[in-house]
Design a protein around this motif. Structure first.
Motif, PDB file in Angstrom:
ATOM      1  N   ARG A 151       0.826  -1.219   0.000  1.00  0.00           N
ATOM      2  CA  ARG A 151       0.000   0.000   0.000  1.00  0.00           C
ATOM      3  C   ARG A 151       0.860   1.269   0.000  1.00  0.00           C
ATOM      4  NH1 ARG A 151      -5.084  -1.707   3.986  1.00  0.00           N
ATOM      5  NH2 ARG A 151      -5.072  -3.893   3.401  1.00  0.00           N
ATOM      6  N   LYS A 152       2.173   1.060  -0.090  1.00  0.00           N
ATOM      7  CA  LYS A 152       3.134   2.171  -0.141  1.00  0.00           C
ATOM      8  C   LYS A 152       2.958   3.123   1.047  1.00  0.00           C
ATOM      9  CE  LYS A 152       3.898   2.141  -5.149  1.00  0.00           C
ATOM     10  NZ  LYS A 152       3.263   0.833  -5.391  1.00  0.00           N
ATOM     11  N   LEU A 153       2.814   2.547   2.222  1.00  0.00           N
ATOM     12  CA  LEU A 153       2.678   3.316   3.457  1.00  0.00           C
ATOM     13  C   LEU A 153       4.050   3.464   4.106  1.00  0.00           C
ATOM     14  CD1 LEU A 153      -0.515   1.532   4.807  1.00  0.00           C
ATOM     15  CD2 LEU A 153      -0.408   3.795   3.753  1.00  0.00           C
ATOM     16  N   GLU A 154       4.417   4.679   4.451  1.00  0.00           N
ATOM     17  CA  GLU A 154       5.745   4.943   5.004  1.00  0.00           C
ATOM     18  C   GLU A 154       5.719   4.830   6.525  1.00  0.00           C
ATOM     19  OE1 GLU A 154       8.500   8.731   5.796  1.00  0.00           O
ATOM     20  OE2 GLU A 154       7.948   8.534   3.670  1.00  0.00           O
ATOM     21  N   LEU A 155       5.931   3.615   7.013  1.00  0.00           N
ATOM     22  CA  LEU A 155       6.084   3.426   8.449  1.00  0.00           C
ATOM     23  C   LEU A 155       7.530   3.698   8.845  1.00  0.00           C
ATOM     24  CD1 LEU A 155       3.234   2.315   8.406  1.00  0.00           C
ATOM     25  CD2 LEU A 155       3.987   0.469   9.914  1.00  0.00           C
ATOM     26  N   HIS A 156       7.702   4.207  10.060  1.00  0.00           N
ATOM     27  CA  HIS A 156       9.042   4.457  10.593  1.00  0.00           C
ATOM     28  C   HIS A 156       9.415   3.431  11.655  1.00  0.00           C
ATOM     29  CE1 HIS A 156       8.337   8.915   9.348  1.00  0.00           C
ATOM     30  NE2 HIS A 156       8.643   8.146   8.328  1.00  0.00           N
ATOM     31  N   SER A 157       8.402   2.937  12.384  1.00  0.00           N
ATOM     32  CA  SER A 157       8.665   1.911  13.380  1.00  0.00           C
ATOM     33  C   SER A 157       7.353   1.251  13.761  1.00  0.00           C
ATOM     34  CB  SER A 157       9.309   2.511  14.638  1.00  0.00           C
ATOM     35  OG  SER A 157       8.372   3.317  15.348  1.00  0.00           O
ATOM     36  N   PHE A 158       7.468   0.042  14.298  1.00  0.00           N
ATOM     37  CA  PHE A 158       6.300  -0.590  14.917  1.00  0.00           C
ATOM     38  C   PHE A 158       6.783  -1.503  16.022  1.00  0.00           C
ATOM     39  CE2 PHE A 158       7.511  -4.314  12.607  1.00  0.00           C
ATOM     40  CZ  PHE A 158       6.863  -5.391  13.212  1.00  0.00           C
ATOM     41  N   MET A 159       5.920  -1.700  17.002  1.00  0.00           N
ATOM     42  CA  MET A 159       6.203  -2.621  18.092  1.00  0.00           C
ATOM     43  C   MET A 159       4.889  -3.293  18.466  1.00  0.00           C
ATOM     44  SD  MET A 159       8.180  -1.804  21.690  1.00  0.00           S
ATOM     45  CE  MET A 159       9.772  -1.576  20.918  1.00  0.00           C
TER      46      MET A 159
ATOM     47  N   GLU B 192       9.092  -6.317  16.442  1.00  0.00           N
ATOM     48  CA  GLU B 192       9.403  -4.893  16.402  1.00  0.00           C
ATOM     49  C   GLU B 192      10.300  -4.618  15.211  1.00  0.00           C
ATOM     50  OE1 GLU B 192      11.999  -3.670  19.706  1.00  0.00           O
ATOM     51  OE2 GLU B 192      12.444  -5.796  20.006  1.00  0.00           O
ATOM     52  N   GLY B 193      10.203  -3.407  14.678  1.00  0.00           N
ATOM     53  CA  GLY B 193      11.044  -3.066  13.550  1.00  0.00           C
ATOM     54  C   GLY B 193      11.140  -1.572  13.350  1.00  0.00           C
ATOM     55  N   TRP B 194      12.282  -1.126  12.861  1.00  0.00           N
ATOM     56  CA  TRP B 194      12.527   0.278  12.520  1.00  0.00           C
ATOM     57  C   TRP B 194      13.021   0.334  11.081  1.00  0.00           C
ATOM     58  CZ3 TRP B 194      12.426  -1.471  17.323  1.00  0.00           C
ATOM     59  CH2 TRP B 194      11.873  -0.653  18.310  1.00  0.00           C
ATOM     60  N   TRP B 195      12.420   1.200  10.304  1.00  0.00           N
ATOM     61  CA  TRP B 195      12.845   1.382   8.919  1.00  0.00           C
ATOM     62  C   TRP B 195      14.038   2.339   8.904  1.00  0.00           C
ATOM     63  CZ3 TRP B 195       8.214  -0.396  10.211  1.00  0.00           C
ATOM     64  CH2 TRP B 195       7.543  -1.265   9.334  1.00  0.00           C
ATOM     65  N   ALA B 196      15.231   1.813   8.674  1.00  0.00           N
ATOM     66  CA  ALA B 196      16.432   2.638   8.668  1.00  0.00           C
ATOM     67  C   ALA B 196      16.251   3.802   7.680  1.00  0.00           C
ATOM     68  CB  ALA B 196      17.634   1.790   8.269  1.00  0.00           C
TER      69      ALA B 196
END
Length: 484
Positions: A32-40, A50-54
């Protein structure tokens, strides 16, 4: 009493969720081309994934926008528990010196609970009026109250500011100072910062900056009905009241913004509730599934993020049976999480025009960004972008060649202006056009600057990934002044 500073870590399977579900969520975000920066994702008190988009990192605070409101509401919960106020107290009674000469019946009837539920009686958000006055309390109380309080929902950040101002009155402390020993210290949250009004009162409705794990801990506290490490730090009765349906906000759309509103918390579909902020800052609590989802992002379509969670995560969280072990899926998820990133501009690393642009200072025509000058200086490793501004002076950001490079800039209001972390990069779109990205990694924003050179003239095109006017494109022209 010792308090943990990090939440316990687990695996999705150990927390009772199939790793395929998390992979499905990541796929949906990508597709969906959604710009996430992090999730937990928390399940039963443990971090399942958990993840962070460098180049975003776990230790970076993130601008919460209106997710700040839920923290302000929590301050009211503490004050009520300490007997400093009740939700039935009239708002105007706290500010006799700032009340208008004539207090209308609707203003007199406005209580703290009406501020909390966005049912002040105002026909619409009055925050814009506050910004025209040094004294925001006086400006709020001067606004017409068209409806009987409690009968009309109008999302109104000014109402949350009034909660912050009331807390300052009854505690003698700033909102952040009041929350530190009651919320931040017990949960082991990071230091946090909060934007203030001209008189130094936290704005309440926005302006808080904390990390993703802080958001997750906050949601977990609510999921646990105010208990943290065996201690009841916030009354369970307050949490039940704050997160329950307090006012109808149904406008005919079947989405997660029309399910009712609590005390600075949105009711969601599927029995969930959340705090959220502009451009995709989320703290979603799913009591039936014993789960919390914390997200930071830079998205225009916030409903799409929730839709992805409902479609991919909710079924797995709601499954009756524990997932069967799947080592391959777990390994695939770990690999995927480690590779999350937001790519810098990818085009030509250099151009013949580089020598013509290198070191030249361009004086810019008047513009709403208040940029006065721009210069780029190149090296083998990267470049430096220097921008001039009357208020902030000259500042320099480092740019990597097709890679992110870290530096710091002051952005926005000079009075509030702490330096922010910025990741910069550049690439040549063609021989004449330089693409620059400045990613403000403590915020949702990434700025794109396209610099097109035409002899001694420069055409600068400025866009942002998200904003209050999302399709806006600014074109600014400049003229070369001299070699720097």
């Amino acid at each position: 009493m010792e308090h943990q500073t990090r939440l316990p870590r687990s695996t999705p399977e150990a927390a009772g969720i199939a790793p395929q579900a998390v992979l499905g969520f990541l796929d949906a975000i990508r597709d969906r081309k959604l710009e996430l920066h992090s999730f937990m994702l928390l399940r039963r008190g443990q971090v399942a994934a958990e993840g962070w988009w460098a180049p975003y990192k776990p230790e970076y605070p993130h601008m919460l926008f209106s997710l700040s409101k839920s923290f302000t509401s929590t301050g009211i919960g503490f004050a009520a528990a300490e007997g400093l106020l009740t939700v039935n107290d009239p708002v105007v009674g706290f500010f006799p010196d700032e009340a208008p000469e004539t207090v209308t019946g609707n203003l007199a009837a406005m209580q703290i609970r009406h501020l909390l539920m966005m049912g002040t009686g105002h026909a619409a958000d009055v925050t814009g009026s506050l910004r025209k006055d040094e004294n925001w309390v006086r400006a709020f109380l001067a606004e017409p109250v068209e409806h009987k309080p409690g009968t009309h929902f109008a999302y109104n950040s000014a109402a949350t500011y009034m909660l912050s101002a009331i807390l300052r009155k009854v505690t003698g402390q700033s909102l952040l100072a009041y929350l530190k020993p009651r919320l931040f210290a017990p949960l082991g949250l990071t230091e946090g910062t909060w934007e203030t009004c001209p008189r130094g009162i936290e704005v309440g409705g926005w302006g808080l900056n904390v990390t993703t794990e802080d958001i997750a801990k906050f949601g977990q506290l609510y999921l646990q009905h105010g208990v943290w490490e065996g201690e009841q730090i916030l009354p369970a009765a307050w949490i039940d009241e704050a997160t329950s349906f307090q006012i109808d906000n149904d406008d005919g759309r079947a989405n997660d913004w029309t399910q009712g509103y609590g005390y600075q918390f949105w009711r969601c579909r599927h029995g969930a509730y959340r705090g959220d902020g502009a451009f995709g800052q989320f703290c979603v609590v799913l009591p039936e599934q014993e789960a919390v989802l914390a997200i930071t992002s830079g998205v225009a379509d916030m409903q799409a993020v929730l839709d992805a969670a409902w479609a991919e995560l909710l079924p797995a969280l709601s499954a009756d049976a524990a997932p069967a072990p799947d080592a391959a899926a777990q390994a695939a998820l770990e690999e995927r999480l480690a590779a999350l990133r937001l790519d810098p501009p990818q085009a030509e690393a250099s151009s013949p025009a580089e020598a013509r642009l290198d070191g030249r200072v361009f004086r810019l025509e008047p513009n709403e960004l208040r940029l006065d000058s721009l210069a780029v200086r190149f090296s083998e490793q990267g470049a430096e972008l220097t921008i001039g501004n009357d208020e902030l002076g000259e500042q320099t950001a480092k740019l990597g060649r097709g890679a992110w490079t870290a530096s710091r800039l002051r952005v926005g209001d000079v009075k509030q202006g702490a330096e922010q972390r910025v990741e910069g990069s550049f690439a040549w779109r063609n021989d004449d056009t330089l693409d620059i990205r400045l990613m403000l990694v403590e915020t949702p924003f990434t700025y794109a600057l396209a610099c097109r050179l035409d002899g001694d003239a420069l055409e600068l095109t400025f866009t942002a990934n998200v904003g209050w006017d999302p399709d806006k494109v600014l074109t600014i022209r400049g003229q070369a002044a001299a070699l720097a």
